[in-house]
Design a protein around this motif. Sequence first.
Motif, PDB file in Angstrom:
ATOM      1  N   TRP A   4      28.406  45.950  41.463  1.00 24.01           N
ATOM      2  CA  TRP A   4      28.697  44.870  40.519  1.00 24.01           C
ATOM      3  C   TRP A   4      29.308  45.395  39.230  1.00 24.01           C
ATOM      4  CZ3 TRP A   4      29.151  40.266  42.280  1.00 24.01           C
ATOM      5  CH2 TRP A   4      28.362  39.823  43.336  1.00 24.01           C
ATOM      6  N   ILE A   5      29.094  46.677  38.916  1.00 19.68           N
ATOM      7  CA  ILE A   5      29.603  47.227  37.662  1.00 19.68           C
ATOM      8  C   ILE A   5      31.127  47.189  37.616  1.00 19.68           C
ATOM      9  CG2 ILE A   5      29.704  49.307  36.213  1.00 19.68           C
ATOM     10  CD1 ILE A   5      26.933  50.030  37.253  1.00 19.68           C
ATOM     11  N   ILE A   6      31.764  47.368  38.762  1.00 18.08           N
ATOM     12  CA  ILE A   6      33.236  47.378  38.792  1.00 18.08           C
ATOM     13  C   ILE A   6      33.814  45.978  38.962  1.00 18.08           C
ATOM     14  CG2 ILE A   6      33.572  47.674  41.291  1.00 18.08           C
ATOM     15  CD1 ILE A   6      35.733  49.750  40.625  1.00 18.08           C
ATOM     16  N   ALA A   7      32.971  45.002  39.249  1.00 16.59           N
ATOM     17  CA  ALA A   7      33.459  43.646  39.527  1.00 16.59           C
ATOM     18  C   ALA A   7      34.251  43.025  38.372  1.00 16.59           C
ATOM     19  CB  ALA A   7      32.288  42.746  39.924  1.00 16.59           C
ATOM     20  N   VAL A  40      33.354  32.846  37.805  1.00 15.42           N
ATOM     21  CA  VAL A  40      32.688  33.942  38.516  1.00 15.42           C
ATOM     22  C   VAL A  40      32.465  35.120  37.578  1.00 15.42           C
ATOM     23  CG1 VAL A  40      32.942  35.624  40.385  1.00 15.42           C
ATOM     24  CG2 VAL A  40      33.559  33.237  40.772  1.00 15.42           C
ATOM     25  N   LEU A  41      33.433  35.385  36.694  1.00 15.55           N
ATOM     26  CA  LEU A  41      33.291  36.489  35.746  1.00 15.55           C
ATOM     27  C   LEU A  41      32.115  36.251  34.802  1.00 15.55           C
ATOM     28  CD1 LEU A  41      34.394  39.142  34.636  1.00 15.55           C
ATOM     29  CD2 LEU A  41      35.901  37.824  33.141  1.00 15.55           C
ATOM     30  N   VAL A  42      31.939  35.014  34.349  1.00 18.43           N
ATOM     31  CA  VAL A  42      30.788  34.716  33.495  1.00 18.43           C
ATOM     32  C   VAL A  42      29.491  34.983  34.255  1.00 18.43           C
ATOM     33  CG1 VAL A  42      29.526  32.867  32.331  1.00 18.43           C
ATOM     34  CG2 VAL A  42      32.004  33.043  32.045  1.00 18.43           C
ATOM     35  N   VAL A  46      26.723  37.789  33.173  1.00 24.08           N
ATOM     36  CA  VAL A  46      25.308  37.476  32.945  1.00 24.08           C
ATOM     37  C   VAL A  46      24.430  38.400  33.792  1.00 24.08           C
ATOM     38  CG1 VAL A  46      23.523  35.726  33.258  1.00 24.08           C
ATOM     39  CG2 VAL A  46      25.723  35.093  32.257  1.00 24.08           C
ATOM     40  N   GLY A  47      24.810  38.588  35.048  1.00 24.87           N
ATOM     41  CA  GLY A  47      24.044  39.485  35.909  1.00 24.87           C
ATOM     42  C   GLY A  47      24.014  40.907  35.386  1.00 24.87           C
ATOM     43  N   SER A  79      27.892  47.852  26.407  1.00 26.64           N
ATOM     44  CA  SER A  79      29.019  47.412  27.237  1.00 26.64           C
ATOM     45  C   SER A  79      28.720  46.080  27.909  1.00 26.64           C
ATOM     46  CB  SER A  79      29.355  48.471  28.284  1.00 26.64           C
ATOM     47  OG  SER A  79      28.235  48.778  29.091  1.00 26.64           O
ATOM     48  N   ALA A  80      27.463  45.841  28.303  1.00 24.93           N
ATOM     49  CA  ALA A  80      27.104  44.596  28.985  1.00 24.93           C
ATOM     50  C   ALA A  80      27.288  43.387  28.078  1.00 24.93           C
ATOM     51  CB  ALA A  80      25.663  44.660  29.489  1.00 24.93           C
ATOM     52  N   VAL A  81      26.848  43.481  26.831  1.00 25.19           N
ATOM     53  CA  VAL A  81      26.947  42.327  25.938  1.00 25.19           C
ATOM     54  C   VAL A  81      28.395  42.036  25.573  1.00 25.19           C
ATOM     55  CG1 VAL A  81      26.710  43.513  23.694  1.00 25.19           C
ATOM     56  CG2 VAL A  81      25.775  41.219  23.996  1.00 25.19           C
ATOM     57  N   LEU A  82      29.230  43.071  25.498  1.00 20.52           N
ATOM     58  CA  LEU A  82      30.631  42.849  25.162  1.00 20.52           C
ATOM     59  C   LEU A  82      31.420  42.301  26.355  1.00 20.52           C
ATOM     60  CD1 LEU A  82      31.345  45.914  22.856  1.00 20.52           C
ATOM     61  CD2 LEU A  82      30.915  43.542  22.216  1.00 20.52           C
ATOM     62  N   VAL A  83      31.069  42.702  27.563  1.00 10.80           N
ATOM     63  CA  VAL A  83      31.691  42.101  28.747  1.00 10.80           C
ATOM     64  C   VAL A  83      31.312  40.618  28.840  1.00 10.80           C
ATOM     65  CG1 VAL A  83      31.679  42.086  31.276  1.00 10.80           C
ATOM     66  CG2 VAL A  83      31.923  44.246  30.051  1.00 10.80           C
ATOM     67  N   LEU A  84      30.061  40.304  28.541  1.00 15.90           N
ATOM     68  CA  LEU A  84      29.632  38.903  28.547  1.00 15.90           C
ATOM     69  C   LEU A  84      30.370  38.103  27.478  1.00 15.90           C
ATOM     70  CD1 LEU A  84      27.818  36.648  29.581  1.00 15.90           C
ATOM     71  CD2 LEU A  84      26.001  37.490  28.062  1.00 15.90           C
TER      72      LEU A  84
END
Length: 528
Positions: A4-7, A40-42, A46-47, A79-84
């Motif tokens: 999922w990290i590369i998704a 789907v990206l959102v 979140v995941g 990185s997770a919060v900025l991708v979200l």
Amino acid sequence: MSHWIIAPIILPALLAPLIAFVMRYDIVLARAASFAGALVLVAIAVGLAVISADGAVHVYDLGNWPAPFGIVLVLDRLSAVLVLLTAVLALIVLSHAAATGWDTRGRHFHALFQFQIMGICGAFLTGDAFNLFVFFEILLIASYGLMIHGGGKVRLQAGLQYVVMNLAGSTLFLIALGTLYAATGTLNLADLAVKVREIPIEEAALIRVAAMLLMVVFAIKAALFPIQFWLPATYANAPAPVAALFAIMTKVGAYAIIRIHSMIFGPEIAATDGLTGTWLFPAAAVTLAIGAFGVLGARRLMPLLAFSVVASMGTMMLAVAAFTPWATTAALYYLIHSTFAAAALFLLADLVVSRRPEGDRLDPAPATVQNGLFAALFFAGAVAMAGMPPLSGFLGKLMILDSLRDPQFMALGWTAVLAGSLLVIVGLARAGSVLFWRSTAVAAHVPAADDAEARPASPLEVAPTMAAIGMTALLAAFAGPLTDFLDAGSRQVFHAEDYIAAVLGPQEVPEVTQPEPDAVEDPVQEEG
């Protein structure tokens, strides 16, 4: 190793060429694919945020090649919060572009939009300095196309300036990477963090050159003084939904400074001690002053909003320049807030300007259709951008002021933030008065029934602006949990041992003096 990290990179990378080559003549199909991808990206973002909440650093080795020999993606709280943030902003902007018809003014809007998202998400997730350059180029190439979407001489001129500045930045980036590789033999961020710590200060000349070159490159991306001049012309002349998406573009430069100059070239590292902080803090203060005076003196709405972005970047970078965990937490909270606040104002400006005979000129004109609704939305957006209660800008600036209580930062930092906020408040109040209050005193202009000026904005057109403003309200309502999450992420960046161990495996990391959970942080957390 979670795939999922590369998704967030693979999803837009697959959608973009599919839309460009198969759906470019069918706007309905292109919109459907683009919206499906954004939703789907959102969900994926979140995941990933949930996965990162366990405090571990998650690594994805492409091709199963171990670091530092292979390409790695790294997921942590930062990185997770900025991708979200990117995913939510993309969905809001895409909704506005489709509702207002901006996406119909060129065949490749949705393809370029997906490439832009791919580049931004990749920049946040990569664990390699060279691939940070690659993702920078992807998002910049896509932004060139989005910048001139819809055409026009002025837009092409602004786009040329934007291209020239970023090409210069890309050239410096490559030189910096070559210098860094010559000195260390690696460009993996975790490996760099280990090797730079081992270099004695008397042998660190190349490292210091590379660190300064990278700081200049990231300062260009973040629109810091003295190279902030490209931003007002670019954002003021870009299509409004594109300018709203660009609200996160400057944040990529700020993220790179936080990630690289805190983890690799931090103030506690002997080889680069005192190198970056000496000029980054005053540069941020001057950037804030330029943005605030620009807001006060603007005579058009779009440049006014562009200068407000410059001011917000200066405010945020004051906290980044302190290079402490709590200051970085404050900067990250303000980063999220300012992204949504700027996006809301740019989207609203599109609705207002298209219905004014004066365009975006700040001159009295007849009241627009739905004048009261637009005035209320502008007031909410201005409150958020200026940092007034009850929205998240007020909390963000309080956190930044609290993080700058150190005597070496307090005088300049507090003066810049408070005086800059006052100027921004006056400038936004003046603009709102001209647009929505004084307009009621001007003789009414009755446009033809089929004129665009007479058409009320539909609920679908107004909803994205409301959603962006609503996000600032949610940031204020959930400031406590969000700040805890961001604070944990900031500590991960400054205490890089977990990051290094996750990427390279357990090893001996040279000891350095890390910032302690000091007196600046604890009272605030106790009060919260």
